[in-house]
Design a protein around this motif. Structure first.
Motif, short mmCIF file in Angstrom:
data_model
loop_
_atom_site.label_atom_id
_atom_site.label_comp_id
_atom_site.label_asym_id
_atom_site.label_seq_id
_atom_site.Cartn_x
_atom_site.Cartn_y
_atom_site.Cartn_z
N GLY A 99 0.44 -1.26 0.15
CA GLY A 99 -0.22 0.18 -0.21
C GLY A 99 1.32 1.23 -0.12
N ARG A 105 0.32 4.03 -3.15
CA ARG A 105 -0.74 4.83 -2.65
C ARG A 105 0.51 5.16 -1.86
N TRP A 164 3.08 6.81 1.78
CA TRP A 164 2.39 6.45 3.37
C TRP A 164 1.39 6.86 4.03
N ARG A 165 0.65 8.43 3.75
CA ARG A 165 -0.18 9.24 4.12
C ARG A 165 -1.67 8.57 3.81
N LYS A 166 -1.94 8.08 2.11
CA LYS A 166 -3.09 7.29 2.10
C LYS A 166 -3.36 5.80 2.76
N THR A 167 -2.24 5.66 2.80
CA THR A 167 -2.29 3.54 3.53
C THR A 167 -2.18 4.15 4.57
N ARG A 168 -1.85 5.27 6.07
CA ARG A 168 -2.65 5.62 7.15
C ARG A 168 -4.18 5.42 7.30
N ASP A 169 -4.17 6.29 6.40
CA ASP A 169 -5.65 6.78 6.09
C ASP A 169 -6.49 5.98 6.32
N ARG A 170 -5.85 4.76 5.06
CA ARG A 170 -6.93 3.75 5.07
C ARG A 170 -7.66 3.17 6.17
N THR A 220 -11.26 7.38 11.44
CA THR A 220 -10.89 8.76 11.43
C THR A 220 -10.86 9.40 13.15
N ARG A 263 -11.71 -0.87 6.89
CA ARG A 263 -10.57 -0.75 7.17
C ARG A 263 -9.46 -1.57 7.62
#
Length: 181
Positions: free
Chosen positions: A122, A126, A128-134, A138, A157
């Protein structure tokens, strides 16, 4: 080609069918169905009683206590799903205590390796940030209890389905410890 006794043949066929079906439904649909786990659980008792009599039933009971019990505790603290508990409950009656314990620990190894692989892939795809947020809650749901999160959000998640590591662990353990089944 294979000259297995009837009890070993029934064991292999049932375990193969169960692990394949549950891994497929968990991967594709993110669900492990009761109409698969409950018959496997019942069939495990019949198998133990027919082929191994009281010793088999006691071994199945100990296996169920280990497999279902450990996953039930994880479910209670929110680390496992209900389907995962039933998956191991159905399998553990067939395997008995010793093999079930080995499958649980091998499954955890496969989960860790698989999760690491999914996250690394991931990040490569995508970032680091997008993978972390996925994969994290929230900000709103982090400030509330996990009960505020819907099952669909929790499923989105989820990094990986648990039935696949259980299937891999089951077959690895059965291959490594052939003399115990």
């Amino acid at each position: 080609m294979f000259d297995l006794p009837l009890d070993k043949t029934v064991f292999i066929v049932c375990i193969a069918a169960y692990t394949l079906v549950t891994a497929w439904t968990d991967l594709r649909l993110r669900k492990i169905y009761n109409k698969v786990t409950v018959p496997m659980w019942l069939a495990g008792w019949v198998y133990q009683g027919v082929f191994h009599q009281w010793d088999g039933i006691l071994n199945g009971l100990c296996g169920f206590g280990v497999g279902f019990g450990l996953l039930f505790v994880l479910w209670m603290v929110g680390s496992a799903g209900g389907g995962d508990v039933k998956l191991l409950g159905g399998l553990s009656v067939w395997l008995g205590a010793a093999l079930t314990l080995k499958v649980v620990f091998a499954s955890l190894v496969f989960v860790v390796l698989g999760t690491f692989g999914v996250l690394v892939a991931g990040v490569c795809r995508r970032g680091w940030r997008k993978t972390r947020d996925r994969y994290r809650r929230t900000k709103i749901s982090r400030s509330r209890k996990a009960a505020g999160e819907t099952s669909a959000q929790r499923s989105d998640r989820r990094v990986m389905a648990f039935a696949m590591p259980v299937a891999l662990a089951t077959w690895s353990v059965l291959l490594l410890f052939q003399n115990q089944w």
